[in-house]
Design an enzyme around this catalytic site. Structure first.
Site, mmCIF file in Angstrom:
data_model
loop_
_atom_site.group_PDB
_atom_site.id
_atom_site.type_symbol
_atom_site.label_atom_id
_atom_site.label_comp_id
_atom_site.label_asym_id
_atom_site.label_seq_id
_atom_site.Cartn_x
_atom_site.Cartn_y
_atom_site.Cartn_z
ATOM 1 N N ARG A 101 0.804 -1.224 0.000
ATOM 2 C CA ARG A 101 0.000 0.000 0.000
ATOM 3 C C ARG A 101 0.836 1.271 0.000
ATOM 4 O O ARG A 101 0.371 2.328 -0.405
ATOM 5 C CB ARG A 101 -0.998 -0.048 1.155
ATOM 6 C CG ARG A 101 -2.005 -1.177 0.945
ATOM 7 C CD ARG A 101 -2.835 -1.464 2.141
ATOM 8 N NE ARG A 101 -2.583 -2.764 2.705
ATOM 9 C CZ ARG A 101 -3.065 -3.179 3.866
ATOM 10 N NH1 ARG A 101 -3.819 -2.380 4.579
ATOM 11 N NH2 ARG A 101 -2.789 -4.383 4.309
ATOM 12 N N GLU A 138 0.318 -7.304 12.704
ATOM 13 C CA GLU A 138 -0.806 -7.568 13.603
ATOM 14 C C GLU A 138 -1.233 -9.030 13.447
ATOM 15 O O GLU A 138 -1.707 -9.653 14.369
ATOM 16 C CB GLU A 138 -1.973 -6.635 13.255
ATOM 17 C CG GLU A 138 -3.056 -6.568 14.300
ATOM 18 C CD GLU A 138 -4.157 -5.585 13.941
ATOM 19 O OE1 GLU A 138 -4.195 -5.113 12.783
ATOM 20 O OE2 GLU A 138 -4.964 -5.302 14.832
HETATM 21 O O1 LIG Z 1 1.908 -2.002 12.093
HETATM 22 P P1 LIG Z 1 2.113 -3.343 11.499
HETATM 23 O O2 LIG Z 1 1.804 -4.460 12.444
HETATM 24 O O3 LIG Z 1 3.482 -3.453 10.862
HETATM 25 O O4 LIG Z 1 1.021 -3.543 10.330
HETATM 26 C C1 LIG Z 1 0.865 -2.633 9.284
HETATM 27 C C2 LIG Z 1 1.375 -3.180 7.982
HETATM 28 O O5 LIG Z 1 0.538 -4.296 7.565
HETATM 29 C C3 LIG Z 1 -0.054 -4.011 6.308
HETATM 30 O O6 LIG Z 1 0.655 -4.518 5.237
HETATM 31 P P2 LIG Z 1 0.681 -6.056 4.838
HETATM 32 O O7 LIG Z 1 1.985 -6.644 5.279
HETATM 33 O O8 LIG Z 1 -0.567 -6.716 5.285
HETATM 34 O O9 LIG Z 1 0.810 -5.996 3.271
HETATM 35 P P3 LIG Z 1 -0.106 -5.460 2.067
HETATM 36 O O10 LIG Z 1 0.044 -3.961 2.015
HETATM 37 O O11 LIG Z 1 0.501 -6.137 0.889
HETATM 38 O O12 LIG Z 1 -1.526 -5.870 2.333
HETATM 39 C C4 LIG Z 1 -0.039 -2.506 6.232
HETATM 40 O O13 LIG Z 1 -0.102 -2.032 4.882
HETATM 41 C C5 LIG Z 1 1.267 -2.139 6.896
HETATM 42 O O14 LIG Z 1 2.375 -2.276 6.008
HETATM 43 N N1 LIG Z 2 -6.170 -3.536 10.962
HETATM 44 C C1 LIG Z 2 -5.599 -3.496 9.743
HETATM 45 N N2 LIG Z 2 -6.248 -2.923 8.711
HETATM 46 C C2 LIG Z 2 -5.681 -2.868 7.489
HETATM 47 N N3 LIG Z 2 -4.479 -3.370 7.208
HETATM 48 C C3 LIG Z 2 -3.804 -3.945 8.209
HETATM 49 N N4 LIG Z 2 -2.581 -4.511 8.259
HETATM 50 C C4 LIG Z 2 -2.363 -4.922 9.512
HETATM 51 N N5 LIG Z 2 -3.407 -4.665 10.317
HETATM 52 C C5 LIG Z 2 -4.317 -4.044 9.509
#
Ligand SMILES: O=P(O)(O)OC[C@H]1O[C@H](OP(=O)(O)OP(=O)(O)O)[C@H](O)[C@@H]1O
Ligand SMILES: Nc1ncnc2[nH]cnc12
Length: 169
Positions: A101, A138
């Site tokens: 993202r 998370e």
């Molecule tokens: O505060 P944190 O516990 O680090 O979580 C937040 C991260 O998790 C999500 O990405 P994800 O790894 O799910 O990847 P994505 O963007 O490909 O969905 C989000 O976009 C952050 O990068």
């Molecule tokens: N609560 C949440 N919503 C969207 N993206 C996430 N990535 C990790 N935790 C998330």
């Protein structure tokens, strides 16, 4: 390198208009709420454009879905503008975007402030020598990689992502 981590509150896209949902729609409780800077009405417009989906991708997670923000050009632009206003006079050389993202929000910010954009990718995606860092999510753990040498020690970088959930360990 002076590091800052810049976050919005924001998700990964769905698969397009013509696809048929493969699973039951989940109940949506509300749109995201904001408790910061009530004087700037852009914040409430951004918050109210982010859809919150409970129990996705697993029970207990309140998923902040930014795909709905991307459908509202004014809210999307407000989002980019707020970051550009914050960083435009800060001598930032590099905007690093966290896959996936951060790839949505990072490039327009980089272009607007005249910085280079460096993708921070999931493991084994980048073809050249990388530097890497493991972190907790998370809902799981992951590792992020960046091409070695794209940021020089004297440069100032902003790391852009959509959201902090755990913020790591
Ligand atoms: O505060 P944190 O516990 O680090 O979580 C937040 C991260 O998790 C999500 O990405 P994800 O790894 O799910 O990847 P994505 O963007 O490909 O969905 C989000 O976009 C952050 O990068
Ligand atoms: N609560 C949440 N919503 C969207 N993206 C996430 N990535 C990790 N935790 C998330």
């Amino acid at each position: 390198m002076d590091k800052m981590r810049e976050i919005l509150l924001i998700y990964r896209g769905s698969t397009g208009v013509a696809t048929i949902p493969k699973r039951k729609p989940m109940s949506i409780v509300h749109m995201a709420s904001s408790n910061v800077d009530n004087t700037d009405d852009r914040i409430s417009r951004i918050s109210s454009s982010i859809r919150v989906i409970p129990n996705f991708p697993k029970p207990g997670i309140m998923f902040q879905d930014i795909t709905t923000l991307l459908l509202v050009p004014k809210a999307f632009k407000d989002t980019i503008d707020l970051f550009v206003e914050r960083y435009k006079d800060k001598n930032i050389n590099v905007v690093a975007g966290v896959e996936t993202r951060g790839f949505i929000f990072g490039p327009p910010i980089a272009l607007a402030i005249g910085a280079k954009f460096a993708p921070m990718r999931k493991p084994k995606k980048l073809p050249e020598e990388v530097i890497s860092e493991e972190y907790s999510l998370e809902y799981g753990t992951d590792k992020i990689e960046m091409h070695a040498g794209v940021v020089h020690p004297v440069e100032r970088a902003v790391v852009v992502d959509d959201l902090i959930a755990t913020g790591g360990p």
